[in-house]
Design an enzyme around this catalytic site. Structure first.
Site, PDB file in Angstrom:
ATOM      1  N   ARG A 147       4.311 -33.790 -12.739  1.00  0.00           N
ATOM      2  CA  ARG A 147       5.307 -33.116 -11.921  1.00  0.00           C
ATOM      3  C   ARG A 147       6.580 -33.939 -11.940  1.00  0.00           C
ATOM      4  O   ARG A 147       6.536 -35.163 -11.741  1.00  0.00           O
ATOM      5  CB  ARG A 147       4.788 -32.990 -10.485  1.00  0.00           C
ATOM      6  CG  ARG A 147       5.684 -32.165  -9.602  1.00  0.00           C
ATOM      7  CD  ARG A 147       5.204 -32.128  -8.175  1.00  0.00           C
ATOM      8  NE  ARG A 147       5.784 -33.207  -7.393  1.00  0.00           N
ATOM      9  CZ  ARG A 147       5.931 -33.175  -6.061  1.00  0.00           C
ATOM     10  NH1 ARG A 147       5.498 -32.130  -5.379  1.00  0.00           N
ATOM     11  NH2 ARG A 147       6.479 -34.189  -5.413  1.00  0.00           N
ATOM     12  N   TYR A 159      13.615 -34.373  -0.960  1.00  0.00           N
ATOM     13  CA  TYR A 159      12.168 -34.235  -1.069  1.00  0.00           C
ATOM     14  C   TYR A 159      11.659 -34.754  -2.430  1.00  0.00           C
ATOM     15  O   TYR A 159      12.237 -34.438  -3.475  1.00  0.00           O
ATOM     16  CB  TYR A 159      11.738 -32.761  -0.915  1.00  0.00           C
ATOM     17  CG  TYR A 159      10.334 -32.589  -1.386  1.00  0.00           C
ATOM     18  CD1 TYR A 159       9.286 -33.021  -0.579  1.00  0.00           C
ATOM     19  CD2 TYR A 159      10.040 -32.112  -2.659  1.00  0.00           C
ATOM     20  CE1 TYR A 159       7.977 -32.958  -1.029  1.00  0.00           C
ATOM     21  CE2 TYR A 159       8.734 -32.039  -3.114  1.00  0.00           C
ATOM     22  CZ  TYR A 159       7.713 -32.469  -2.294  1.00  0.00           C
ATOM     23  OH  TYR A 159       6.418 -32.432  -2.744  1.00  0.00           O
ATOM     24  N   ASP A 211       8.383 -28.771  -8.147  1.00  0.00           N
ATOM     25  CA  ASP A 211       8.205 -28.221  -6.796  1.00  0.00           C
ATOM     26  C   ASP A 211       9.575 -27.972  -6.165  1.00  0.00           C
ATOM     27  O   ASP A 211      10.338 -28.918  -5.942  1.00  0.00           O
ATOM     28  CB  ASP A 211       7.408 -29.240  -5.956  1.00  0.00           C
ATOM     29  CG  ASP A 211       6.920 -28.659  -4.633  1.00  0.00           C
ATOM     30  OD1 ASP A 211       7.424 -27.604  -4.225  1.00  0.00           O
ATOM     31  OD2 ASP A 211       6.037 -29.297  -4.019  1.00  0.00           O
ATOM     32  N   HIS A 213       9.854 -26.719  -3.179  1.00  0.00           N
ATOM     33  CA  HIS A 213       9.624 -26.979  -1.767  1.00  0.00           C
ATOM     34  C   HIS A 213      10.316 -25.968  -0.862  1.00  0.00           C
ATOM     35  O   HIS A 213      11.014 -26.339   0.094  1.00  0.00           O
ATOM     36  CB  HIS A 213      10.023 -28.417  -1.411  1.00  0.00           C
ATOM     37  CG  HIS A 213       8.992 -29.111  -0.588  1.00  0.00           C
ATOM     38  ND1 HIS A 213       9.170 -29.411   0.727  1.00  0.00           N
ATOM     39  CD2 HIS A 213       7.749 -29.537  -0.890  1.00  0.00           C
ATOM     40  CE1 HIS A 213       8.084 -30.006   1.185  1.00  0.00           C
ATOM     41  NE2 HIS A 213       7.201 -30.091   0.230  1.00  0.00           N
ATOM     42  N   GLU A 237       6.852 -24.439  -8.439  1.00  0.00           N
ATOM     43  CA  GLU A 237       6.069 -24.315  -7.197  1.00  0.00           C
ATOM     44  C   GLU A 237       6.955 -23.965  -6.002  1.00  0.00           C
ATOM     45  O   GLU A 237       8.068 -24.478  -5.883  1.00  0.00           O
ATOM     46  CB  GLU A 237       5.385 -25.671  -6.942  1.00  0.00           C
ATOM     47  CG  GLU A 237       4.572 -25.697  -5.668  1.00  0.00           C
ATOM     48  CD  GLU A 237       4.030 -27.080  -5.363  1.00  0.00           C
ATOM     49  OE1 GLU A 237       4.007 -27.948  -6.272  1.00  0.00           O
ATOM     50  OE2 GLU A 237       3.651 -27.309  -4.203  1.00  0.00           O
ATOM     51  N   GLU A 263       0.742 -23.866  -0.539  1.00  0.00           N
ATOM     52  CA  GLU A 263       0.195 -25.044   0.152  1.00  0.00           C
ATOM     53  C   GLU A 263       0.293 -24.918   1.675  1.00  0.00           C
ATOM     54  O   GLU A 263      -0.463 -25.581   2.386  1.00  0.00           O
ATOM     55  CB  GLU A 263       0.872 -26.328  -0.322  1.00  0.00           C
ATOM     56  CG  GLU A 263       2.338 -26.423   0.060  1.00  0.00           C
ATOM     57  CD  GLU A 263       3.019 -27.664  -0.482  1.00  0.00           C
ATOM     58  OE1 GLU A 263       2.730 -28.040  -1.619  1.00  0.00           O
ATOM     59  OE2 GLU A 263       3.832 -28.251   0.240  1.00  0.00           O
ATOM     60  N   ARG A 284      -2.091 -22.387  -4.433  1.00  0.00           N
ATOM     61  CA  ARG A 284      -1.919 -23.806  -4.138  1.00  0.00           C
ATOM     62  C   ARG A 284      -2.640 -24.273  -2.874  1.00  0.00           C
ATOM     63  O   ARG A 284      -2.401 -25.386  -2.391  1.00  0.00           O
ATOM     64  CB  ARG A 284      -0.414 -24.092  -3.960  1.00  0.00           C
ATOM     65  CG  ARG A 284       0.384 -24.075  -5.229  1.00  0.00           C
ATOM     66  CD  ARG A 284       0.136 -25.335  -6.033  1.00  0.00           C
ATOM     67  NE  ARG A 284       0.792 -26.496  -5.430  1.00  0.00           N
ATOM     68  CZ  ARG A 284       0.270 -27.705  -5.388  1.00  0.00           C
ATOM     69  NH1 ARG A 284      -0.924 -27.947  -5.849  1.00  0.00           N
ATOM     70  NH2 ARG A 284       0.951 -28.701  -4.829  1.00  0.00           N
ATOM     71  N   GLU A 340      -3.757 -31.133  -8.250  1.00  0.00           N
ATOM     72  CA  GLU A 340      -2.770 -32.172  -7.938  1.00  0.00           C
ATOM     73  C   GLU A 340      -3.496 -33.435  -7.491  1.00  0.00           C
ATOM     74  O   GLU A 340      -4.461 -33.375  -6.740  1.00  0.00           O
ATOM     75  CB  GLU A 340      -1.851 -31.683  -6.808  1.00  0.00           C
ATOM     76  CG  GLU A 340      -0.780 -32.695  -6.413  1.00  0.00           C
ATOM     77  CD  GLU A 340       0.114 -32.172  -5.278  1.00  0.00           C
ATOM     78  OE1 GLU A 340      -0.355 -31.327  -4.480  1.00  0.00           O
ATOM     79  OE2 GLU A 340       1.277 -32.604  -5.203  1.00  0.00           O
ATOM     80  N   TRP A 403      12.673 -27.544   4.623  1.00  0.00           N
ATOM     81  CA  TRP A 403      12.475 -28.858   4.000  1.00  0.00           C
ATOM     82  C   TRP A 403      11.517 -28.746   2.831  1.00  0.00           C
ATOM     83  O   TRP A 403      10.549 -28.043   2.894  1.00  0.00           O
ATOM     84  CB  TRP A 403      11.906 -29.868   5.020  1.00  0.00           C
ATOM     85  CG  TRP A 403      11.614 -31.172   4.326  1.00  0.00           C
ATOM     86  CD1 TRP A 403      12.517 -32.096   3.863  1.00  0.00           C
ATOM     87  CD2 TRP A 403      10.308 -31.704   4.011  1.00  0.00           C
ATOM     88  NE1 TRP A 403      11.862 -33.165   3.262  1.00  0.00           N
ATOM     89  CE2 TRP A 403      10.528 -32.930   3.335  1.00  0.00           C
ATOM     90  CE3 TRP A 403       9.001 -31.227   4.190  1.00  0.00           C
ATOM     91  CZ2 TRP A 403       9.464 -33.723   2.834  1.00  0.00           C
ATOM     92  CZ3 TRP A 403       7.958 -31.995   3.728  1.00  0.00           C
ATOM     93  CH2 TRP A 403       8.178 -33.239   3.060  1.00  0.00           C
TER      94      TRP A 403
HETATM   95  C1  GCO Z   1       2.992 -31.111  -2.792  1.00  0.00           C
HETATM   96  C2  GCO Z   1       3.551 -30.943  -1.432  1.00  0.00           C
HETATM   97  C3  GCO Z   1       3.532 -32.128  -0.527  1.00  0.00           C
HETATM   98  C4  GCO Z   1       4.009 -31.739   0.867  1.00  0.00           C
HETATM   99  C5  GCO Z   1       3.212 -32.457   1.904  1.00  0.00           C
HETATM  100  C6  GCO Z   1       3.662 -32.153   3.323  1.00  0.00           C
HETATM  101  O1  GCO Z   1       3.249 -30.243  -3.600  1.00  0.00           O
HETATM  102  O2  GCO Z   1       2.279 -32.080  -2.992  1.00  0.00           O
HETATM  103  O3  GCO Z   1       4.744 -30.239  -1.447  1.00  0.00           O
HETATM  104  O4  GCO Z   1       4.231 -33.203  -1.052  1.00  0.00           O
HETATM  105  O5  GCO Z   1       5.344 -32.012   1.044  1.00  0.00           O
HETATM  106  O6  GCO Z   1       1.871 -32.122   1.744  1.00  0.00           O
HETATM  107  O7  GCO Z   1       2.750 -32.657   4.224  1.00  0.00           O
HETATM  108 MG    MG Z   2       4.326 -28.651  -2.904  1.00  0.00          MG
END
Ligand code: GCO
Ligand code: MG
Length: 403
Positions: A147, A159, A211, A213, A237, A263, A284, A340, A403
């Site tokens: 990644r 992030y 990602d 995010h 992602e 996620e 995810r 992951e 975020w």
């Molecule tokens: C990922 C996620 C994490 C999240 C985290 C928040 O793809 O691994 O985005 O990095 O930010 O799990 O608690």
């Molecule tokens: Mg993520």
């Protein structure tokens, strides 16, 4: 076999974790993970105050019935706290059932469908030279899928970017969340140049992931997916926040970049449109946040009907218990995609003794009966809970952004 006791352990070996320990009248012990990053004590209280009293005396073998009892029986369904608590009970009971059977959990899920679990690692850099070094470092550790997260010129902290040589951990032990600044246009301009440079350096073979995010609108996500097509991503992602599943229809119409999402989802219903209309390529979810092995198995089988594959969430805020439970599913299911893997700190591994291994880019849950992770209570006691928050994100004018 009856449930004789249940204990909720909150420990902080490097970061906070919430673990449920269930014991049976014949002396078996099972573990489940209910860690909800930044909101840990809510999950701990839900378990301690509302779930543990319901467990004592129940038949430990009745996993499906216990799942339904906690889900339907609460009347108030879904949500991250509820589903993390249910997950912890579910995984602890699967751990116990597999120990009773004398088998690693994956055997009870149908046996191994593959010899190893392809894992991806995280590379990041504040600038390109740092990022390229980070990719090389992951390759040296054995990762064969990576990644890529990059700093954006003009933005201080964003992030996914760790300080040089340090592991990334977004949850900060501050009285208030850290504040980050975001500029979508700057990100959208910069990111394709990063992937071009990474492809030039490492060639076409290396699977690369990214990602977003949850930061983009549908049309921005469509634009990014299209701009990244020449660099052949394994997946993009969480391109949009995705509470609105319809948003992905627009993204899908514009790009062939594979999409991964989920996620922060809690149930299969969060994916209903996405899977049925084949708007995504990877789900995810983490075992810890989606109601455990029982719920994940159903979700994955549903996804499999539509050729959607899995990419279980595996950051450090999933404890080794939650990680191990996911690995057993990864090994057993047919529609596995990728896993992951953010390795935990030495302190975390001191508390959670694991049998899973990582070698040559592949994870394996090991052959220990159960899920293969034991919590060392003495070690756990050394690491007291410390409040920690995930950061918040603001646009340059101060507007709060995802975020
Ligand atoms: C990922 C996620 C994490 C999240 C985290 C928040 O793809 O691994 O985005 O990095 O930010 O799990 O608690
Ligand atoms: Mg993520």
């Amino acid at each position: 076999m009856r449930i004789a006791g249940a204990d909720v352990i909150v420990t902080s070996p490097g970061r906070n974790f919430v673990t449920l320990e269930i014991t049976t009248d014949d002396g078996l012990v099972g573990y489940g993970d209910a860690t909800l990053n930044g909101r840990e004590l809510a999950a701990a209280s839900y378990l301690r105050d509302h779930v543990v009293p319901l467990l004592i005396g129940r038949d430990a073998h009745k996993i499906e019935d216990t799942w339904q009892y906690l889900y339907r029986g609460a009347y108030w369904r879904r949500g991250p706290v509820t589903m993390a608590a249910i997950a912890a009970v579910d995984v602890a009971l699967w751990d116990i059932k597999a120990k009773a059977a004398g088998m690693p959990l994956y055997q009870l899920l149908g046996g191994a469908s593959r010899t190893g679990i392809r894992a991806y690692g995280h590379a990041s850099g504040r600038d390109l030279p740092e990022l390229l070094d980070s990719v090389r470092a992951r390759q040296a550790e054995g990762f064969r899928s990576i990644r890529v997260q990059s700093g954006v010129p003009g933005l201080e902290t964003i992030y996914g970017i760790s300080a040089r040589g340090k592991d990334y951990e977004p949850a900060g032990r501050h009285p208030l969340p850290n504040e980050e600044t975001w500029d979508t246009r700057a990100y959208l301009r910069h990111l394709p140049t990063v992937f071009e440079a990474v492809r030039n350096e490492f060639g076409p073979e290396l699977p690369l992931l990214h990602d977003c995010h949850h930061r983009l609108t549908p049309i921005q996500a469509a634009k990014l997916g299209k701009a990244l097509e020449p660099y052949d991503l394994f997946w993009l992602e969480d391109c949009t926040p995705a509470e609105n599943q319809e948003a992905l229809r627009l993204v899908r119409e514009h790009t062939t970049t594979p999409l991964a999402i989920g996620e922060v989802f809690n149930t299969a219903f969060d994916y209903q449109t996405l899977i049925r209309e084949q708007l995504i390529d990877y789900v995810r979810s983490a075992v810890t946040h989606t109601g455990g092995v029982t719920a994940m198995r159903k979700l994955f089988d549903y996804a499999g009907l539509y050729q959607v594959k899995t990419g279980i969430h595996g950051p450090t805020d999933i404890s080794p218990v939650g990680m191990a439970a996911g690995l057993h599913l990864d090994l057993a299911i047919h529609n596995f995609g990728i896993q992951e893997f953010m390795p935990h700190s030495a302190e975390t591994y001191e508390v959670f003794r694991r049998s899973y291994t990582f070698e040559d880019g592949y994870l394996h849950p090991g052959e220990t009966p159960g899920i293969g992770v034991e919590l060392d209570k003495k070690a756990a006691e050394k690491f007291e809970y410390e409040p920690a928050y995930l950061p918040v994100n603001r646009l340059r004018d101060g507007t709060l952004h995802d975020w």
